[in-house]
Design a protein around this motif. Structure first.
Motif, short mmCIF file in Angstrom:
data_model
loop_
_atom_site.label_atom_id
_atom_site.label_comp_id
_atom_site.label_asym_id
_atom_site.label_seq_id
_atom_site.Cartn_x
_atom_site.Cartn_y
_atom_site.Cartn_z
N ARG A 52 0.82 -1.21 0.00
CA ARG A 52 0.00 0.00 0.00
C ARG A 52 0.85 1.26 0.00
O ARG A 52 0.32 2.37 0.04
N ASP A 53 2.19 1.10 -0.05
CA ASP A 53 3.06 2.26 -0.08
C ASP A 53 3.35 2.73 -1.49
O ASP A 53 4.15 3.66 -1.69
N LEU A 54 2.69 2.13 -2.49
CA LEU A 54 2.86 2.55 -3.88
C LEU A 54 2.11 3.86 -4.12
O LEU A 54 0.96 4.00 -3.70
N ARG A 55 2.73 4.79 -4.81
CA ARG A 55 2.11 6.10 -5.03
C ARG A 55 1.01 6.07 -6.07
O ARG A 55 0.08 6.87 -6.03
N PHE A 56 1.12 5.14 -7.02
CA PHE A 56 0.11 4.99 -8.07
C PHE A 56 -0.23 3.51 -8.23
O PHE A 56 0.67 2.66 -8.29
N ILE A 57 -1.52 3.19 -8.29
CA ILE A 57 -1.99 1.83 -8.49
C ILE A 57 -3.08 1.85 -9.56
O ILE A 57 -4.08 2.57 -9.43
N ASN A 58 -2.88 1.08 -10.60
CA ASN A 58 -3.85 0.97 -11.70
C ASN A 58 -4.23 2.33 -12.26
O ASN A 58 -5.40 2.61 -12.58
N GLY A 59 -3.25 3.20 -12.39
CA GLY A 59 -3.47 4.50 -13.01
C GLY A 59 -4.07 5.55 -12.10
O GLY A 59 -4.38 6.66 -12.55
N LYS A 60 -4.22 5.25 -10.82
CA LYS A 60 -4.80 6.20 -9.86
C LYS A 60 -3.78 6.55 -8.79
O LYS A 60 -3.02 5.70 -8.35
N GLY A 61 -3.82 7.82 -8.36
CA GLY A 61 -2.98 8.21 -7.25
C GLY A 61 -3.46 7.56 -5.97
O GLY A 61 -4.67 7.54 -5.69
N ASN A 62 -2.54 7.02 -5.16
CA ASN A 62 -2.90 6.30 -3.94
C ASN A 62 -2.74 7.21 -2.73
O ASN A 62 -2.07 6.88 -1.75
N SER A 63 -3.35 8.39 -2.80
CA SER A 63 -3.19 9.39 -1.74
C SER A 63 -4.36 9.43 -0.77
O SER A 63 -4.21 9.91 0.36
N GLU A 64 -5.51 8.93 -1.17
CA GLU A 64 -6.67 8.98 -0.28
C GLU A 64 -6.46 8.07 0.93
O GLU A 64 -5.97 6.95 0.81
N ASN A 97 4.60 4.91 11.36
CA ASN A 97 4.98 5.25 12.74
C ASN A 97 6.49 5.25 12.93
O ASN A 97 7.00 5.88 13.86
N ASN A 98 7.21 4.54 12.06
CA ASN A 98 8.64 4.31 12.28
C ASN A 98 9.54 4.93 11.22
O ASN A 98 10.76 4.92 11.38
N ASP A 99 8.95 5.45 10.15
CA ASP A 99 9.76 5.92 9.02
C ASP A 99 9.17 7.24 8.51
O ASP A 99 8.09 7.25 7.91
N ARG A 100 9.87 8.32 8.73
CA ARG A 100 9.35 9.64 8.37
C ARG A 100 9.19 9.82 6.86
O ARG A 100 8.50 10.74 6.42
N GLU A 101 9.81 8.95 6.07
CA GLU A 101 9.75 9.09 4.62
C GLU A 101 8.75 8.14 3.97
O GLU A 101 8.67 8.07 2.74
N LYS A 102 7.96 7.43 4.77
CA LYS A 102 7.11 6.40 4.21
C LYS A 102 5.69 6.50 4.74
O LYS A 102 5.45 7.05 5.81
N GLY A 103 4.74 5.98 3.97
CA GLY A 103 3.36 5.94 4.40
C GLY A 103 2.60 4.90 3.62
O GLY A 103 3.17 4.16 2.79
N TYR A 104 1.27 4.84 3.85
CA TYR A 104 0.44 3.81 3.26
C TYR A 104 -0.88 4.43 2.82
O TYR A 104 -1.54 5.14 3.59
N GLY A 105 -1.29 4.14 1.59
CA GLY A 105 -2.53 4.67 1.07
C GLY A 105 -3.70 3.72 1.30
O GLY A 105 -3.56 2.66 1.90
#
Length: 346
Positions: free
Chosen positions: A87-99, A105-113
């Motif tokens: 779920r840390d992919l920025r784009f999935i199937n042509g859609k932005g994974n930002s919602e 909690n452990n990595d300031r450079e990472k997140g999950y959509g």
């Protein structure tokens, strides 16, 4: 591949590469009844990192033709998926994974959509210089599928269960250290990770034409070395097959999601339909890579069967320590070979 890359105003840790077939398509491999070999130098990859080689059931064009919103495709590295439904992919199937994006909690450079990308995964090689594992991860489907957060296998950071999705996030694995041989793999051991060696993986068919076993061989110093046998009582053998997977799950008291998701038969279906080669080096902000090279789960008795996976400290692998102290760690993958059984090595 180097773990850390630093620029004047930015930095990056971890990387992933794919093998291409021309500028717009991934190279596809049909592995059932075949073997795949490669050379690897892990002498500069320490605890807490994973230098990985996977085959995953990505679309050949990275989803370019299947999803109208996808304007990138394989030439931009789009379409990644695996059995942990990342779920840390920025784009999935042509859609932005930002919602519904959640910061780690452990990595300031990472997140999950709010979306994940699922598909079968043959983890041929997960390793650093201290420990290694191979694992088969079947899914109910043999192609890439999008999932929503609560339906994604693995589904951290929402960790109510790893076992509600359609993929086997754990897999059926063979880790020599976990199977009881502490002297087989590592610096100065039988497979000496201070030096380059060859990894050979064979996907053996049964009489019915289906996947019967996944066999591992090594070459180093002019010798061909069979995978070590398991020394765990009631878990026999040195390859991944139905009997091994059933007994290992039972003795290690792991949920048998592998067979629930179709086991070797379903994995064989994916291997026969074409998969994409992915190589990477990465850290683990969820479990600090302890599942590969240390005691995991860390709150369990390391003497219990299956808990000790490698000799690294349970305090190793913390993201900031790895990022700050191991930025120069690197792996060299080379000399990829693919063909009929017993054709890629002498």
């Amino acid at each position: 591949m180097k773990y850390g890359t630093y620029f004047e105003f930015s930095s990056n840790t971890g990387s992933r590469l794919f093998l291409m077939n021309g500028p717009e398509k991934y190279q596809m491999f049909t592995l059932l009844g075949k073997e795949f070999s490669f050379d690897v130098d892990l002498s500069q990859v320490g605890c807490g990192l994973n230098a990985a080689l996977n085959f995953v059931s990505m679309d050949e064009d990275g989803g370019l033709s299947q999803y109208t919103g996808n304007k990138a495709g394989a030439q931009y590295g789009a379409g990644y998926c695996d059995a942990n439904c990342p779920r840390d992919l920025r784009f999935i199937n042509g859609k932005g994974n930002s919602e519904n994006w959640i910061l780690s909690n452990n990595d300031r450079e990472k997140g999950y959509g709010g979306l994940g990308s699922c598909c079968p995964q043959m983890a041929i090689w997960s390793a650093n210089k201290m420990a290694t594992s191979m694992a088969a991860h079947p899914c109910q489907r043999t192609t890439q599928e999008e999932c929503e957060a609560l339906d994604c296998s693995g589904k951290y950071p929402v960790a109510d269960s790893r076992y509600d999705g359609e993929c086997d996030a754990d897999g059926c694995d063979f880790n020599p250290y976990r199977q009881g041989n502490r002297n087989f793999y590592g610096p100065g051991k039988l497979i000496d990770t201070n030096n380059k060696f060859t990894v050979i993986t064979q996907f053996m068919k049964g009489d019915d034409g289906k996947l019967a076993s996944i066999r591992r061989l090594y070459q180093q110093g002019g010798q061909t070395i069979a995978n070590t046998d398991s020394s765990i009582p009631s878990v026999d053998g040195n390859s991944i097959n139905d009997a091994f997977c059933v007994s290992q799950k039972k003795v290690f008291k792991d949920p048998d999601y592998f067979n629930l998701q179709g086991g070797l038969e379903k994995m064989g279906e994916a291997l026969s339909k074409g998969m994409v080669l992915s190589i990477s080096i990465w850290h683990d902000d969820y479990a600090n890579m302890l599942w590969l090279d240390s005691t995991y789960p860390s709150d369990q008795d390391p003497l219990s069967p299956g808990v000790s996976r490698g000799p690294c400290s349970p305090d190793s692998g913390k993201v900031e320590e790895v990022r700050n102290g191991q930025a120069n760690d690197r792996v060299v993958f080379s000399n990829f070979r693919f063909g009929p059984l017993n054709s890629t090595f002498a």
